[in-house]
Write a protein that holds these residues in place. Structure first.
Motif, PDB file in Angstrom:
ATOM      1  N   UNK A 212       0.896  -1.301   0.070  1.00  0.00           N
ATOM      2  CA  UNK A 212      -0.160  -0.191  -0.146  1.00  0.00           C
ATOM      3  C   UNK A 212       0.968   1.379   0.125  1.00  0.00           C
ATOM      4  N   UNK A 213       2.061   1.260   0.527  1.00  0.00           N
ATOM      5  CA  UNK A 213       2.821   2.373   0.754  1.00  0.00           C
ATOM      6  C   UNK A 213       3.536   2.832  -0.372  1.00  0.00           C
ATOM      7  N   UNK A 219       3.484   8.429   1.464  1.00  0.00           N
ATOM      8  CA  UNK A 219       4.560   7.542   1.757  1.00  0.00           C
ATOM      9  C   UNK A 219       5.558   7.028   0.354  1.00  0.00           C
ATOM     10  N   UNK A 220       4.888   7.457  -0.575  1.00  0.00           N
ATOM     11  CA  UNK A 220       5.548   6.816  -1.858  1.00  0.00           C
ATOM     12  C   UNK A 220       7.187   7.278  -1.733  1.00  0.00           C
ATOM     13  N   UNK A 222       8.983   8.235   0.691  1.00  0.00           N
ATOM     14  CA  UNK A 222       9.820   7.339   1.705  1.00  0.00           C
ATOM     15  C   UNK A 222      10.230   5.819   1.280  1.00  0.00           C
ATOM     16  N   UNK A 223       9.115   5.223   0.731  1.00  0.00           N
ATOM     17  CA  UNK A 223       9.406   3.906   0.154  1.00  0.00           C
ATOM     18  C   UNK A 223      10.350   3.851  -0.748  1.00  0.00           C
ATOM     19  N   UNK A 224      10.303   4.565  -1.762  1.00  0.00           N
ATOM     20  CA  UNK A 224      11.464   4.763  -2.723  1.00  0.00           C
ATOM     21  C   UNK A 224      12.837   5.113  -2.258  1.00  0.00           C
ATOM     22  N   UNK A 225      12.955   5.857  -1.291  1.00  0.00           N
ATOM     23  CA  UNK A 225      14.270   6.257  -0.716  1.00  0.00           C
ATOM     24  C   UNK A 225      14.813   5.003   0.193  1.00  0.00           C
ATOM     25  N   UNK A 226      13.913   4.417   0.879  1.00  0.00           N
ATOM     26  CA  UNK A 226      14.489   2.938   1.502  1.00  0.00           C
ATOM     27  C   UNK A 226      14.905   1.986   0.524  1.00  0.00           C
ATOM     28  N   UNK A 227      13.881   1.932  -0.589  1.00  0.00           N
ATOM     29  CA  UNK A 227      14.340   0.868  -2.092  1.00  0.00           C
ATOM     30  C   UNK A 227      15.682   1.419  -2.351  1.00  0.00           C
TER      31      UNK A 227
END
Length: 264
Positions: A212-213, A219-220, A222-227
């Motif tokens: 979902x994030x 949150x998109x 943030x998710x791409x930053x962690x990826x």
């Protein structure tokens, strides 16, 4: 005439007296069946001790020459490292790192030859971030996970929900083929080199899922930053944009390729 006769007697007496204990130590020849042997006579007053042979039993009891020399071969540095490692294990650390908590497992045999882990550890937390389930892996993968948590996951979520508290583990060690496809190559999961993360637990009790994030407005980014931050610590990084098999989780593994990190 009488004086002349005394001279030879005096000379003979002096020659006899001149023999000292040292001269009696000269080797003497003895004839025997095997030839001539040299015998040394001990000086007067010496205590003679019988020769004593050390038998095999006594050599074993003493431990042999190397038992007495063993401390000479032991490095002070090695002893210090050994003590430090024992202290870390006593505190729950694995891989010689206090920030990686878990237990040492050792060798893990797989169902097929290509599976298994030579020196496995079961990790329950990394840098204070708890795993939803203890994950079986090797120390290279555990160290890569720690590097990613500290360098990417924690900073990315520092201002969201009070910060990162835990990782939702979807998969770790399992002996299977890639994407569970029949006839495929053994997955890095089957070698203890991979971990799948499907969600992030926050300090306020909420959780952000990858499914979902990844596309959600708040949150998109943030998710791409962690990826993206996993590309480097890990050799392979796959996410929702990679294929249909990874829409709901991040796949991280420590496999290395000639072209470098594979990140998708």
């Amino acid at each position: 005439m009488k004086r002349l006769l005394l001279i030879p007697l005096l000379i003979t007496s002096q020659c006899t007296w001149a023999q000292t204990p040292e001269s009696s130590l000269r080797p003497m020849e003895r004839s025997g069946g095997t030839g001539v042997q040299s015998v040394q006579v001990a000086p007067s007053g010496a205590i003679s001790q019988p020769a004593r042979d050390i038998g095999d039993d006594e050599v074993r009891e003493r431990g042999g020459l190397f038992k007495s020399l063993r401390p000479l071969f032991r490095s002070g540095k090695d002893e210090k490292v050994g003590r430090a490692e024992r202290k870390l294990r006593a505190k729950g650390a694995v891989c010689g790192d206090l920030s990686i908590q878990g237990e040492t497992v050792g060798a893990v045999d797989g169902r097929i030859d290509a599976c298994g882990i030579e020196n496995a550890v079961r990790v329950r937390s990394v840098s204070g971030i708890a795993l939803s389930q203890s994950a079986l892996m090797d120390c290279t993968t555990a160290s890569a996970l720690k590097k990613w948590v500290e360098g990417s996951a924690k900073p990315a979520l520092s201002k969201t929900g009070g910060g990162l508290k835990g990782l939702r583990v979807a998969a770790h060690y399992i002996c299977r083929t890639r994407n569970n496809q029949a006839g495929g190559k053994v997955s890095e999961h089957g070698k203890g080199r991979a971990i799948d993360i499907s969600g992030f637990q926050l300090a306020n009790g909420s959780e952000i899922s990858v499914l979902q994030g990844w596309s959600a407005g708040g949150t998109s980014k943030v998710m791409r930053r962690m990826h993206g931050g996993a590309c480097g610590p890990f050799g392979t990084v796959l996410g929702p944009d990679a294929d249909r098999y990874h829409q709901d989780h991040f796949h991280f593994d420590t496999a290395r390729y000639r072209a470098g990190t594979y990140c998708q």
